[in-house]
Design an enzyme around this catalytic site. Structure first.
Site, PDB file in Angstrom:
ATOM      1  CG  HIS A 145      -1.534   1.450   1.641  1.00 39.18           C
ATOM      2  ND1 HIS A 145      -0.943   1.976   2.565  1.00 39.18           N
ATOM      3  CD2 HIS A 145      -2.478   2.059   0.959  1.00 39.18           C
ATOM      4  CE1 HIS A 145      -1.562   3.227   2.573  1.00 39.18           C
ATOM      5  NE2 HIS A 145      -2.517   3.119   1.670  1.00 39.18           N
ATOM      6  CE1 TYR A 148       4.921   9.043   0.733  1.00 40.58           C
ATOM      7  CE2 TYR A 148       4.429   7.217  -1.016  1.00 40.58           C
ATOM      8  CZ  TYR A 148       5.009   7.767   0.272  1.00 40.58           C
ATOM      9  OH  TYR A 148       5.913   6.693   0.802  1.00 40.58           O
ATOM     10  NE  ARG A 149      -3.058  11.651   3.940  1.00 43.88           N
ATOM     11  CZ  ARG A 149      -2.310  10.654   4.497  1.00 43.88           C
ATOM     12  NH1 ARG A 149      -1.980   9.713   3.739  1.00 43.88           N
ATOM     13  NH2 ARG A 149      -2.088  10.560   5.540  1.00 43.88           N
TER      14      ARG A 149
END
Lengths: 343, 343
Positions: A145, A148-149
């Site tokens: 998983h 990135y934000r």
């Protein structure tokens, strides 16, 4: 409780950008003419989506990504790509979204770890991110998983020139059903190398944050063997953090694909498969009960199929399953209960 | 957030009662010498557990229930019975628990629908219930869930003689993957008959309550075809409600087993099985995200294996699955989106 955000709608074409015109040249920290962080972050995540999907398709050999483009009436949109029932992966989802608008305070509380300082009333926001979960078929091949934000809340309208607030979040984590120590060491080394380019404190701190975050409280165990995780990161230079997030996202392929190449064709038994399915059940428990991205998405009425693409194709729950002490299954479970230092 | 309630421990023998000595003769409404509601409710749920398990084993033909008896250091205990991978049922769990002690306010809020009137500070409580989920193998045979529970909070210590508060909750609901109208009508008729013996308003009211409760908000659909559901019921005579809960619990076998007998050996395809598995995925979503009993259990650190026995042995999530308009799968989904009057 669902809150009223208008439903997304499908689009037939991928736009060059989901940003408003004013966003692309707008610098978030000053009036300098450089391209805004919003615009550069969108460009980065869309390039990562392309390169990860290309590599996955090549490695899979059979499956192809199905693409859905959508837009939000409130502002922005996204691109969801899913490969299902391939040669190597049971389900691989790689989504980007770039959304903005006005967020109910409740949704804002779910989006940020530090809920204490929430002001009443709707919050104008900008959020962009890439999110991916890759579930292979072979029980010896690990699930990966990464996410990135970048998040901004607009400058207050009644105080022109006041700074808007912004933060970065993300991480990459590794969820095998069986431990191959060399695989776990390789994966963690890639994360550490990416971190060390920016700050020697990052890897130890974000490794522990990851172990703490992916904790299934009601089981007393983590969903997997960790990696790195960080959130609400804004107490560093903004350009440095943009480079750091870019480095991490660009490290995904080298961290993961060599492990998949090694394990994708390992012979396995029904017993191995059932254990993988049980661990997938734990993955579902974490995501539906604790994961902030998922609970945020469910509360804000985001695009459900994109949010829940993180769930595996198949999962299993056996009553009171206890792996035999000393078995390979037990070793994995032990490492999920007592996180280790791998490097 | 997990709250600190001590962990249950396994017991080797089933006690005659989980009640404290003072509970059995204690009437909750007066000083009359009749056996307390607590004691009669425990007796009822344990008899229902025995009769349901006996019937399930007989119908299954292959599987046997495994029994776990446990006690809570804080007070009370329970009996979990699970039949797994049988001839007819993939997983059948029938649990009773009788617990008491002191509950953190947060747990109390999760336990009651009307959270507004929660006083600060720990709440002395008594809770007893039977809870069961029965997942068959054949995709044409429906899943059944039932749960009947009785709840009391102790009279305040500083006001001797003041009334304690009490309420009943429960319901029985029906979750097929395919609609056989005669089955659904039969199931709902049994519920209506049980209700009508007590109050003509019960069935319509509790049928709607059930449709409202088992709603997967983020999907805009119910998990199944409903039945009856009620909670926080205390504005009727306490003896009447005890009889009503008893009648409902005793109706489970006649509502469900005839349907199972009819459908358990129906030939089916991989397509039918995959659809059943997808609906099982929805079941998991409802239980982990919305079900009050489950979220209450996860928060209070209850016996996890007993709480999550409601989850199916196997489940499936396909990206953006849409049944073909007019197909049997579409008909089921339509009835989950738009609840019908079946009788």
């Amino acid at each position: 409780m669902a809150v009223a955000i208008e439903k997304e709608k499908p689009e037939s074409e991928r736009p060059d950008t989901f940003l408003r015109e004013t966003d692309s040249s707008l610098s978030s920290s000053s009036s300098s003419p450089t391209t805004s962080v919003r615009a550069r972050f969108e460009k980065m995540i869309r390039e990562v989506q392309d390169s990860v999907c290309e590599t996955i398709e090549k490695t899979d050999g059979v499956g192809k990504f199905k693409e859905d483009v959508w837009s939000r009436p409130g502002g922005g949109g996204g691109i969801s790509r899913v490969l299902q029932d391939g040669g190597v992966w049971e389900k691989a989802g790689v989504n980007v979204s770039v959304v903005y608008g006005v967020m109910p305070p409740e949704a804002y509380r779910a989006a940020t770890a530090s809920a204490a300082d929430v002001k009443p009333g709707p919050v104008p926001f900008f959020a962009a991110g890439i999110s991916s979960v890759l579930h292979p078929k072979n029980p010896f091949a690990p699930t990966l998983h990464f996410n990135y934000r970048y998040f901004e809340t607009d400058a207050p309208k009644d105080a022109p020139g006041a700074p808007r607030s912004w933060w970065f979040g993300g991480g990459t984590d590794f969820t095998p059903a069986y431990i191959f120590e060399e695989d776990v060491k390789h994966f963690h080394s890639v994360q550490k190398n990416a971190c060390d380019k920016f700050d020697p404190s990052f890897y130890p701190r974000f490794k522990k944050w990851c172990d703490d975050y992916f904790f299934i409280k009601h089981r007393g165990e983590r969903r997997g063997l960790g990696g790195i995780f960080f959130d609400d990161l804004n107490n560093y230079d903004q350009e440095m953090l943009l480079s750091f997030a870019t480095e991490c996202a660009n490290s995904v392929i080298s961290a993961y694909i060599p492990v998949i190449e090694k394990r994708k064709d390992t012979p396995f038994t029904d017993h191995n498969k059932a254990w993988q399915q049980l661990r997938r059940g734990r993955y579902v428990e974490f995501n539906l009960v604790y994961d902030r991205g998922t609970t945020f998405g469910l509360k804000t009425g985001g695009r459900i199929e994109s949010i829940l693409v993180s769930l595996p194709l198949t999962a299993r729950w056996e009553y009171d399953h206890q792996p035999e002490v000393g078995s390979e299954e037990w070793k994995l479970l032990d490492a999920c209960i007592n996180p280790k230092e791998w490097i």
